[in-house]
Design an enzyme around this catalytic site. Structure first.
Site, mmCIF file in Angstrom:
data_model
loop_
_atom_site.group_PDB
_atom_site.id
_atom_site.type_symbol
_atom_site.label_atom_id
_atom_site.label_comp_id
_atom_site.label_asym_id
_atom_site.label_seq_id
_atom_site.Cartn_x
_atom_site.Cartn_y
_atom_site.Cartn_z
ATOM 1 N N GLY A 12 -36.393 3.876 -4.065
ATOM 2 C CA GLY A 12 -36.015 3.671 -5.453
ATOM 3 C C GLY A 12 -34.738 2.878 -5.609
ATOM 4 O O GLY A 12 -34.091 2.464 -4.632
ATOM 5 N N ILE A 13 -34.341 2.654 -6.859
ATOM 6 C CA ILE A 13 -33.159 1.854 -7.167
ATOM 7 C C ILE A 13 -31.916 2.466 -6.539
ATOM 8 O O ILE A 13 -31.150 1.795 -5.845
ATOM 9 C CB ILE A 13 -32.975 1.738 -8.695
ATOM 10 C CG1 ILE A 13 -34.118 0.954 -9.324
ATOM 11 C CG2 ILE A 13 -31.649 1.051 -9.026
ATOM 12 C CD1 ILE A 13 -34.066 0.915 -10.835
ATOM 13 N N ARG A 34 -42.430 8.838 -0.042
ATOM 14 C CA ARG A 34 -43.861 8.927 0.272
ATOM 15 C C ARG A 34 -44.322 7.674 1.010
ATOM 16 O O ARG A 34 -45.104 7.747 1.955
ATOM 17 C CB ARG A 34 -44.672 9.109 -1.016
ATOM 18 C CG ARG A 34 -44.667 10.526 -1.551
ATOM 19 C CD ARG A 34 -45.511 10.652 -2.791
ATOM 20 N NE ARG A 34 -45.010 9.817 -3.875
ATOM 21 C CZ ARG A 34 -45.641 9.634 -5.036
ATOM 22 N NH1 ARG A 34 -46.817 10.204 -5.243
ATOM 23 N NH2 ARG A 34 -45.113 8.885 -5.981
ATOM 24 N N TRP A 72 -37.123 11.714 -8.457
ATOM 25 C CA TRP A 72 -37.773 12.723 -9.279
ATOM 26 C C TRP A 72 -39.178 12.237 -9.574
ATOM 27 O O TRP A 72 -39.513 11.075 -9.317
ATOM 28 C CB TRP A 72 -36.998 12.984 -10.576
ATOM 29 C CG TRP A 72 -37.018 11.863 -11.567
ATOM 30 C CD1 TRP A 72 -36.404 10.655 -11.464
ATOM 31 C CD2 TRP A 72 -37.711 11.834 -12.828
ATOM 32 N NE1 TRP A 72 -36.658 9.878 -12.565
ATOM 33 C CE2 TRP A 72 -37.451 10.578 -13.420
ATOM 34 C CE3 TRP A 72 -38.501 12.756 -13.508
ATOM 35 C CZ2 TRP A 72 -37.975 10.205 -14.666
ATOM 36 C CZ3 TRP A 72 -39.013 12.392 -14.758
ATOM 37 C CH2 TRP A 72 -38.738 11.137 -15.322
ATOM 38 N N LYS A 112 -29.297 12.688 -19.430
ATOM 39 C CA LYS A 112 -30.160 13.631 -20.130
ATOM 40 C C LYS A 112 -29.618 15.049 -19.993
ATOM 41 O O LYS A 112 -30.058 15.947 -20.701
ATOM 42 C CB LYS A 112 -31.597 13.528 -19.612
ATOM 43 C CG LYS A 112 -32.300 12.247 -20.042
ATOM 44 C CD LYS A 112 -33.791 12.283 -19.786
ATOM 45 C CE LYS A 112 -34.162 12.322 -18.325
ATOM 46 N NZ LYS A 112 -33.732 11.105 -17.590
ATOM 47 N N TYR A 144 -33.369 18.671 -15.149
ATOM 48 C CA TYR A 144 -32.100 18.477 -14.446
ATOM 49 C C TYR A 144 -31.430 19.815 -14.144
ATOM 50 O O TYR A 144 -30.874 20.021 -13.062
ATOM 51 C CB TYR A 144 -31.139 17.628 -15.285
ATOM 52 C CG TYR A 144 -31.415 16.150 -15.311
ATOM 53 C CD1 TYR A 144 -32.356 15.546 -14.490
ATOM 54 C CD2 TYR A 144 -30.700 15.336 -16.189
ATOM 55 C CE1 TYR A 144 -32.583 14.188 -14.535
ATOM 56 C CE2 TYR A 144 -30.918 13.966 -16.230
ATOM 57 C CZ TYR A 144 -31.863 13.392 -15.412
ATOM 58 O OH TYR A 144 -32.067 12.045 -15.457
#
Length: 353
Positions: A12-13, A34, A72, A112, A144
């Site tokens: 991911g980023i 994965r 996530w 969030k 979260y």
């Protein structure tokens, strides 16, 4: 002897930027995903955090000093977000126990924490801005909080230190990522240039006129490494942003200029990117074939739903970094340069023309 780090969500980023920084700083880096993509200085581990048995087998010999959880899984409801994402953290930390507990675990969440989950994003009673870490949890379900609680419980049980990192919208490169404003806007600008459509800010007047900030993935990686190696930062939650503030009424023109576009006037109406781009997949495929781009699938580059959620918020969102500054984290990143660096990287890697 080099320390070993396990970066969870390395494709991911945030994960890829964290792995790159750790490798540059001399760490031995293990990258779990994965389908981990090849990255210089990183040893891949293919595993599914939702599959407890296979995860435990993949981690049987893994003994990292530090663990960075940067992933996530988006679900249809917040109840499912809580169930799945809490289990992913729990499975990971349980899987690391047999070989030896890590010294430090860092968890990346986000704003969030203060704004509420996507189901109630920016609605109801919200803390005053700028958001500060001492502001408590909202009285709503939020995955979260569930992720944090899994880290807290495992730390109490196993004795490692922890840090929680709450970035604002993250700028960085990753193909196939579910939340990627920088690449989404680059693709949108390219489509506007191709079709002659106006390069129009899609969000709310509150976002257009209000102050905001963002988080470069490289800045977040620096913050993660700092917190994992600074005793004063142990067992603490931190906001992490670039250090500047801006208004989209200014930034939109900066982005347009980079793509040699004229920014369309903002008329205060919301026109979501998800609506604007809903029929653009064939257009992007034609562009990709003509220009020899590396990714012809628009859905693997753009995440308009996420960009709409951020740019459509009805409130000003700005974040306080005083806690980190007081403890010695002084890194800074200009947000317009973060966008420009990303756009240049996307162009160099033939992801945009």
């Amino acid at each position: 002897m080099a320390q070993t780090a396990l970066v969870v969500g390395v494709s991911g980023i945030v994960g890829s930027a964290t792995a790159a920084l750790l490798a540059a700083e001399g760490w031995d880096v293990l990258g779990l995903a994965r389908r981990p993509t090849a990255q210089t200085g990183m040893t891949p581990i293919a595993a599914d955090l939702q599959d407890e048995a296979s995860l435990a087998a993949a981690l049987a010999e893994v003994k990292p000093e530090a663990v960075f959880i940067t992933t996530w899984s988006r679900q249809a409801t917040e109840a499912e977000n809580i169930r799945i994402n809490a289990a992913m953290v729990r499975n990971l930390l349980n899987g690391l126990r047999p070989a030896g507990t890590p010294r430090h675990v860092a968890l990346v969440t986000g704003l969030k924490h203060y704004l509420g989950p996507f189901e109630a994003y920016g609605k109801g009673t919200l803390p005053q801005t700028p958001f500060r870490e001492k502001q408590g949890r909202l009285d709503v379900e939020n995955f979260y909080y569930a992720q944090e609680d899994e880290v807290f419980a495992a730390a109490k049980r196993d004795g490692f230190t922890w840090s929680i990192h709450r970035p604002h919208t993250v700028i960085g490169k990753a193909v196939g990522n579910a939340m990627n404003m920088g690449t989404t806007l680059a693709v949108y600008a390219t489509l506007c240039r191709e079709t002659g459509r106006p390069f129009r800010f899609p969000g709310s007047a509150a976002q257009w006129n209000g102050l905001t900030d963002m988080t470069d993935a490289r800045q977040l990686a620096r913050h993660l490494l700092w917190a994992a190696t600074t005793p004063a930062a142990f067992d603490q939650a931190f906001n992490v942003v670039n250090g500047d503030v801006f208004r989209w009424s200014w930034m939109w023109g900066r982005l347009a200029e980079w793509f040699e576009l004229e920014p369309a006037p903002f008329d205060r109406s919301i026109l979501p990117l998800e609506e604007q781009m809903k029929a653009d997949a064939p257009i992007w495929r034609r562009i990709a074939e003509r220009e020899g781009l590396a990714e012809p699938d628009l859905g693997r580059l753009a995440s308009p739903w996420h960009t709409d959620a951020d740019l459509g918020r009805p409130i000003e969102v700005v974040t306080d970094m005083s806690k980190s500054r007081r403890l010695g984290f002084t890194a800074y990143q200009a947000t317009d340069d973060a966008f420009f660096d990303l756009f240049a990287e996307l162009r160099a890697e033939r992801l945009i023309p």
